[in-house]
Design a protein around this motif. Structure first.
Motif, PDB file in Angstrom:
ATOM      1  N   ALA A   1       0.831  -1.201   0.000  1.00 21.34           N
ATOM      2  CA  ALA A   1       0.000   0.000   0.000  1.00 21.34           C
ATOM      3  C   ALA A   1       0.866   1.252   0.000  1.00 21.34           C
ATOM      4  O   ALA A   1       0.561   2.228  -0.693  1.00 21.34           O
ATOM      5  CB  ALA A   1      -0.919  -0.001   1.221  1.00 21.34           C
TER       6      ALA A   1
ATOM      7  N   THR B   1     -11.862   4.949  -5.845  1.00 28.37           N
ATOM      8  CA  THR B   1     -11.120   3.688  -5.779  1.00 28.37           C
ATOM      9  C   THR B   1     -10.868   3.263  -4.340  1.00 28.37           C
ATOM     10  O   THR B   1     -10.845   2.075  -4.043  1.00 28.37           O
ATOM     11  CB  THR B   1      -9.775   3.796  -6.524  1.00 28.37           C
ATOM     12  OG1 THR B   1      -8.997   4.828  -5.942  1.00 28.37           O
ATOM     13  CG2 THR B   1      -9.986   4.082  -7.986  1.00 28.37           C
ATOM     14  N   ALA B   2     -10.711   4.242  -3.444  1.00 26.53           N
ATOM     15  CA  ALA B   2     -10.502   3.864  -2.046  1.00 26.53           C
ATOM     16  C   ALA B   2     -11.753   3.228  -1.458  1.00 26.53           C
ATOM     17  O   ALA B   2     -11.673   2.251  -0.708  1.00 26.53           O
ATOM     18  CB  ALA B   2     -10.090   5.087  -1.224  1.00 26.53           C
TER      19      ALA B   2
ATOM     20  N   ILE C   1     -14.033   1.578  -3.094  1.00 23.31           N
ATOM     21  CA  ILE C   1     -14.131   0.237  -3.660  1.00 23.31           C
ATOM     22  C   ILE C   1     -13.146  -0.703  -2.984  1.00 23.31           C
ATOM     23  O   ILE C   1     -13.462  -1.848  -2.650  1.00 23.31           O
ATOM     24  CB  ILE C   1     -13.885   0.292  -5.183  1.00 23.31           C
ATOM     25  CG1 ILE C   1     -15.011   1.067  -5.873  1.00 23.31           C
ATOM     26  CG2 ILE C   1     -13.771  -1.105  -5.771  1.00 23.31           C
ATOM     27  CD1 ILE C   1     -14.759   1.346  -7.327  1.00 23.31           C
ATOM     28  N   THR C   2     -11.926  -0.218  -2.761  1.00 22.43           N
ATOM     29  CA  THR C   2     -10.919  -1.061  -2.118  1.00 22.43           C
ATOM     30  C   THR C   2     -11.347  -1.467  -0.714  1.00 22.43           C
ATOM     31  O   THR C   2     -11.233  -2.628  -0.334  1.00 22.43           O
ATOM     32  CB  THR C   2      -9.570  -0.305  -2.048  1.00 22.43           C
ATOM     33  OG1 THR C   2      -9.197   0.113  -3.344  1.00 22.43           O
ATOM     34  CG2 THR C   2      -8.488  -1.192  -1.468  1.00 22.43           C
ATOM     35  N   VAL C   3     -11.846  -0.501   0.060  1.00 21.44           N
ATOM     36  CA  VAL C   3     -12.282  -0.829   1.417  1.00 21.44           C
ATOM     37  C   VAL C   3     -13.458  -1.800   1.375  1.00 21.44           C
ATOM     38  O   VAL C   3     -13.569  -2.704   2.201  1.00 21.44           O
ATOM     39  CB  VAL C   3     -12.649   0.457   2.183  1.00 21.44           C
ATOM     40  CG1 VAL C   3     -13.327   0.131   3.486  1.00 21.44           C
ATOM     41  CG2 VAL C   3     -11.406   1.280   2.434  1.00 21.44           C
TER      42      VAL C   3
ATOM     43  N   VAL D   1     -13.973  -4.094  -0.892  1.00 15.92           N
ATOM     44  CA  VAL D   1     -13.426  -5.409  -1.184  1.00 15.92           C
ATOM     45  C   VAL D   1     -12.717  -5.981   0.048  1.00 15.92           C
ATOM     46  O   VAL D   1     -12.902  -7.136   0.417  1.00 15.92           O
ATOM     47  CB  VAL D   1     -12.454  -5.333  -2.378  1.00 15.92           C
ATOM     48  CG1 VAL D   1     -11.660  -6.615  -2.515  1.00 15.92           C
ATOM     49  CG2 VAL D   1     -13.226  -5.060  -3.658  1.00 15.92           C
ATOM     50  N   VAL D   2     -11.927  -5.151   0.702  1.00 17.46           N
ATOM     51  CA  VAL D   2     -11.159  -5.652   1.841  1.00 17.46           C
ATOM     52  C   VAL D   2     -12.077  -6.062   2.981  1.00 17.46           C
ATOM     53  O   VAL D   2     -11.910  -7.109   3.596  1.00 17.46           O
ATOM     54  CB  VAL D   2     -10.158  -4.582   2.309  1.00 17.46           C
ATOM     55  CG1 VAL D   2      -9.620  -4.894   3.690  1.00 17.46           C
ATOM     56  CG2 VAL D   2      -9.019  -4.469   1.307  1.00 17.46           C
TER      57      VAL D   2
ATOM     58  N   ILE E   1      -6.220   3.032  -4.203  1.00 14.88           N
ATOM     59  CA  ILE E   1      -6.152   1.631  -3.805  1.00 14.88           C
ATOM     60  C   ILE E   1      -5.223   1.474  -2.601  1.00 14.88           C
ATOM     61  O   ILE E   1      -5.562   0.825  -1.605  1.00 14.88           O
ATOM     62  CB  ILE E   1      -5.671   0.760  -4.989  1.00 14.88           C
ATOM     63  CG1 ILE E   1      -6.687   0.814  -6.129  1.00 14.88           C
ATOM     64  CG2 ILE E   1      -5.446  -0.663  -4.543  1.00 14.88           C
ATOM     65  CD1 ILE E   1      -6.230   0.109  -7.369  1.00 14.88           C
TER      66      ILE E   1
ATOM     67  N   GLY F   1      -6.888   2.837   0.448  1.00 17.99           N
ATOM     68  CA  GLY F   1      -7.922   1.964   0.981  1.00 17.99           C
ATOM     69  C   GLY F   1      -7.355   0.737   1.681  1.00 17.99           C
ATOM     70  O   GLY F   1      -7.996   0.177   2.556  1.00 17.99           O
ATOM     71  N   ILE F   2      -6.154   0.336   1.307  1.00 15.33           N
ATOM     72  CA  ILE F   2      -5.562  -0.838   1.942  1.00 15.33           C
ATOM     73  C   ILE F   2      -5.018  -0.487   3.314  1.00 15.33           C
ATOM     74  O   ILE F   2      -5.254  -1.165   4.301  1.00 15.33           O
ATOM     75  CB  ILE F   2      -4.453  -1.430   1.044  1.00 15.33           C
ATOM     76  CG1 ILE F   2      -5.048  -2.056  -0.215  1.00 15.33           C
ATOM     77  CG2 ILE F   2      -3.631  -2.453   1.802  1.00 15.33           C
ATOM     78  CD1 ILE F   2      -4.026  -2.564  -1.187  1.00 15.33           C
TER      79      ILE F   2
END
Lengths: 119, 119
Positions: free
Chosen positions: A63, A103-104, A106-108, A110-111, B72, B75-76
Motif C-alpha cells: 500500500a 477507488t478507495a 471500492i478497495t475498502v 473489497v477488503v 487503492i 484503501g488498503i
C-alpha cells in the motif's frame, strides 16, 4: 518493585529490565515529546488497532508503494489535490479527488466485505 | 487523520460509516478556500521568492491513473503520505512499514506516457 499490572511508565522497573532498555525507552520517548503534565508522549500512544487496517504487513508495504507511486503519477495526494487543489477550485484536483475517493471506497469494500478483513 | 481506523471508517460506505473525516476535510478545504483568496493575491510568500502554484488545467491518464493507484493504496492501509509520516511517532511498526513502501524505489519506475483526455 511495582506490583503487576504495571503502570506503563513503571515498566522499566520490572526485574530484568536493565539500564540499556531504560535508555532505549527514553530515546524513543524523547522524539515523541511530552504532554502538559510532563509525561512522555509514548504513554499516550494509540492502540495498535487504530493504526492497523487489519491486513498483513506485506500488504501495508505494498500500500505504501501504491500511495507513493500514485502520488507521483497523479501529482498530489489528499493534502495536495484534496485540501489545496479544492481550495483553489482546480478542476484537475476535483477529478483527482473523486477518482481516489472512488477507488478507495471500492478497495475498502473489497477488503472489508468481500475478503472479510477486520481491523 | 493519522488514525487509519477513522479514515477507513469513512471509506467504509457500505458498512458502518464514520463521517469524521468529512469534517476534517471540510474544515481544511473551507480554510484554504477562504485563505487562498487573500494569500495568493500577495506578490510572494513571506519566506520564499514566489508561490509555486500548478498551472495545468488539463486532464490526462496520468492524473486519473495516479489518483486511482493512490486510492487503492489508501484503501488498503488507511494512510496518506503526511499522516503516515506523522504516525511514525506513535510507537507502532505499521506506519514504519508503510513509509518504507512510500519512499521505496518506485522512483526508478518509468511513468507511463500521458494521454490527454480533456481538453
Amino acid at each position: 518493585m511495582p506490583q503487576w499490572p504495571y503502570r506503563r511508565d513503571q515498566r522499566h522497573r520490572r526485574r530484568g529490565l536493565g539500564g540499556a532498555r531504560r535508555r532505549a525507552r527514553v530515546a524513543v520517548a524523547v522524539p515523541g515529546g511530552v504532554d502538559r503534565r510532563g509525561r512522555a508522549a509514548y504513554l499516550t500512544w494509540p492502540a495498535r488497532a487504530t493504526l492497523h487496517s487489519g491486513l498483513p504487513l506485506w500488504a501495508v508495504l505494498g500500500a505504501g508503494l501504491l500511495v507513493g507511486f500514485g502520488t507521483r503519477l497523479g501529482g498530489g495526494c489528499t493534502s495536495g489535490h484534496g485540501v489545496c487543489g479544492l481550495g483553489r477550485l482546480s478542476p484537475r484536483s476535483l477529478v483527482a479527488v473523486i477518482t481516489f475517493v472512488g477507488t478507495a471506497v471500492i478497495t475498502v469494500f473489497v477488503v472489508r466485505h468481500v475478503l472479510g478483513v477486520v481491523s | 487523520m493519522t488514525h487509519p481506523a477513522g479514515v477507513l471508517g469513512f471509506l467504509d460506505v457500505f458498512g458502518r460509516w464514520d463521517p469524521t473525516l468529512v469534517f476534517v476535510l471540510a474544515g481544511a478545504v473551507i480554510t484554504t478556500l477562504i485563505s487562498f483568496r487573500f494569500v495568493l493575491r500577495r506578490p510572494s510568500p513571506v519566506f520564499a521568492e514566489r508561490f509555486q502554484i500548478p498551472t495545468r488545467r488539463d486532464i490526462d491518464t496520468r492524473l486519473i491513473g495516479g489518483a486511482a493507484i493512490f486510492g487503492i493504496g489508501w484503501g488498503i492501509a488507511g494512510f496518506c503520505p503526511g499522516p503516515g509520516i506523522a504516525a511514525l511517532a506513535m510507537g507502532s511498526v505499521v506506519p514504519v512499514v508503510f513509509v518504507i513502501g512510500l519512499i521505496g524505489r518506485h522512483d526508478r519506475l518509468p511513468l507511463p506516457p500521458p494521454v490527454g483526455l480533456y481538453p
